[in-house]
Enzyme design. Structure first.
Site, short mmCIF file in Angstrom:
data_model
loop_
_atom_site.label_atom_id
_atom_site.label_comp_id
_atom_site.label_asym_id
_atom_site.label_seq_id
_atom_site.Cartn_x
_atom_site.Cartn_y
_atom_site.Cartn_z
N HIS A 171 28.78 -30.36 -28.62
CA HIS A 171 28.85 -31.85 -28.37
C HIS A 171 29.99 -31.23 -26.85
O HIS A 171 30.39 -32.44 -26.26
CB HIS A 171 30.71 -32.27 -29.31
CG HIS A 171 30.16 -32.02 -30.80
ND1 HIS A 171 29.76 -32.85 -31.05
CD2 HIS A 171 30.41 -31.22 -31.81
CE1 HIS A 171 29.94 -32.67 -32.78
NE2 HIS A 171 30.09 -31.70 -32.73
N SER B 77 21.51 -32.59 1.73
CA SER B 77 21.36 -34.12 1.52
C SER B 77 21.42 -34.86 3.13
O SER B 77 21.80 -33.71 4.10
CB SER B 77 22.75 -34.81 1.21
OG SER B 77 23.43 -35.76 1.72
N LYS C 215 26.51 -30.87 0.70
CA LYS C 215 25.65 -30.19 -0.76
C LYS C 215 24.59 -29.60 -1.18
O LYS C 215 24.29 -29.80 0.12
CB LYS C 215 24.80 -32.66 -1.09
CG LYS C 215 25.85 -33.76 -0.53
CD LYS C 215 26.10 -33.84 -2.80
CE LYS C 215 25.29 -33.73 -3.95
NZ LYS C 215 24.64 -35.77 -3.60
N GLU D 271 15.73 -30.74 -11.26
CA GLU D 271 16.07 -32.06 -11.67
C GLU D 271 15.17 -32.68 -11.61
O GLU D 271 14.51 -33.66 -12.91
CB GLU D 271 16.94 -32.84 -10.43
CG GLU D 271 18.20 -32.47 -10.60
CD GLU D 271 18.52 -33.49 -8.85
OE1 GLU D 271 19.05 -34.60 -8.76
OE2 GLU D 271 18.91 -32.50 -7.97
#
Ligand code: ARG
Length: 461
Positions: free
Chosen positions: A157, A278, A284, A291
């Site tokens: 979970h 970024s 970043k 992804e």
């Protein structure tokens, strides 16, 4: 201009839109090598069976080699008016060889030809994907061996559940990939029958030898029903289903990498090789490759859905709808191949932060099950009661703002007086993972043995 191949019946050239919707050369040019390989096997068989002369067959085979050479050299001019790879190759062959080239298409149709080409292409694709999946297994098993004893939180979970080892987590994917490879092998085995010689749909009246072409092209046997041979694409569906499942495995791993590299988790680091910056936020480090693996999985599954939908209402045998079987498949295989390569690169590149993972492994009272198991084992308590007692001890720790190891024996005995000092031997995360020695469990000894077994089974590649 009337079409060179079926121009006999048509007096004017196809309308431009007709040509555009009809042509597949824009994508089936990828079948060039398979198409020519199939044609060479076919013409050799025709000569052996006395259907064409050896001289014609030899001239055709040489001409086909020349065509392939031109395609590979990039000097071949593909023509949309010639629709597809089959007619492009044949038209050029006629230029090279002369009218004798026309004998190649004896006892054959584009319907069995395309079925053959696609089977050959899918078979090659499976071999390539399997090799890449094996390389990924090897990279995972090597990392797993290196970090067989690195403790990390195991989740259910997405909540801290029980400590596991990083090696164990990576080996989970090695097992998944083994099943993926099994599915590829199954698909390959079932597709490995040769449709060539089924002709348009009914077979042929020429005395061909289908066993001969099947063997020459590396198939186990010829397909047994000519209608089935030209009408089904289940070998594509099955392969794309296997690709989809494999892509889902990679996507789940990619999602974990995305989580692990956040500053909040910080379980692993990816080097600059696998992160991007970024344009506006200088701090970043984005895990774009992970992804994109997650994202490309959608395309692979889309291709599976595409072929299923194309086929679902088609009566036997061939319908032109089936020309829509290719682009999605090419894209899916290319996407999965890229995903396998990217994940393999990231696995090799990643450095786990062992201290950070270990600290996090104890969070959320992850050794509570160990405490309950101790109560069962040492005090002979029924598990349900042990679960209840442990819950009360966790509550005391939670109220006191400490972990289970931070409680005093007196605090613990307030809940269950018969608990002894020995209980502390099971409350640490290292002890917890070391105790999980059941077959398939997370103990470092298990993980090390399993990683080594995988590495020797996989070989050095
Ligand atoms: N380009 C076609 C395809 O991809 C080849 C088969 C054409 N057969 C036919 N009867 N028109 O399916």
């Amino acid at each position: 201009m009337s079409n060179k191949m079926w121009g006999g019946r048509f007096s004017s050239g196809p309308d431009a839109i007709m040509e555009e919707i009809n042509a597949s050369i824009g994508f089936d040019y990828r079948f060039a090598a398979q198409d020519i390989r199939g044609s060479k096997a076919h013409v050799a068989m025709l000569a052996e069976s006395g259907i064409v002369s050896h001289d014609d067959a030899q001239a055709i085979a040489r001409g086909l080699d020349q065509v392939l050479g031109e395609i590979e050299a990039g000097t071949f001019t593909f023509s949309r008016a010639l629709e597809d790879i089959h007619m492009n190759v044949e038209a050029r062959l006629a230029e090279i060889v002369g009218p004798g080239a026309g004998r190649l298409h004896t006892a054959r149709s584009r319907n069995d030809q395309v079925a053959l080409d696609f089977r050959l292409w899918v078979r090659d694709a499976i071999d390539q994907l399997d090799e890449q999946a094996e390389a990924l297994q090897r990279a995972l098993a090597e990392k797993a061996l290196e970090h067989a004893d690195a403790v990390m939180p195991g989740f259910t979970h997405m909540q801290s559940a029980q400590p596991v080892t990083f090696g164990h987590h990576l080996l989970a994917y090695v097992e998944m990939l083994a099943r993926d490879r099994g599915r590829f092998a199954d698909a390959r085995k079932r597709l490995n029958e040769c449709p060539l010689g089924s002709a348009a749909l009914a077979g042929t009246s020429f005395p061909i030898n289908r066993d001969r072409t099947a063997a020459a092209l590396g198939f186990d046997r010829p397909t047994a029903n000519s209608l089935d041979s030209v009408a089904d694409r289940d070998f594509v569906m099955e392969t794309l289903a296997a690709c989809s499942i494999c892509a889902i495995h990679l996507s789940r791993f990619a999602e974990e990498i995305v989580l692990w590299v956040t500053p909040q988790f910080a379980f692993v680091k990816l080097s600059d090789k696998f992160t991007t910056g970024s344009s506006i936020m200088p701090q970043k480090r984005n895990p774009d490759a992970a992804e994109l693996v997650r994202g490309k999985t959608g395309r692979v599954i889309g291709a599976l859905n595409g072929i299923l939908m194309v086929m679902k209402g088609l009566p036997l045998a061939y319908s032109k709808d089936m020309q829509e079987d290719k682009e999605g498949s090419f894209d899916a295989v290319q996407s999965l191949s890229l995903c396998l390569a990217a994940i393999t690169g990231m696995v090799r590149d990643m450095t786990p932060d062992r201290a950070r993972m270990k600290a996090s492994a104890g969070a959320g009272y992850a050794t509570a099950t160990d405490l309950a198991d101790w109560l069962v084992r040492t005090l002979g308590m029924p598990f349900r009661q042990a679960h209840h007692v442990t819950g009360s001890i966790v509550k005391i720790a939670s109220d006191a703002g400490c972990d289970l190891e931070g409680l005093t024996l007196a605090q613990i005995q307030a809940v269950e007086p018969s608990i002894t000092q020995d209980v502390f031997s099971v409350l640490g995360v290292d002890q917890s993972v070391r105790s999980r020695t059941s077959f398939g469990g997370t103990s470092p000894a298990n993980v090390e043995a399993r990683a080594k077994a995988w590495l020797s089974a996989l070989g050095t590649g």
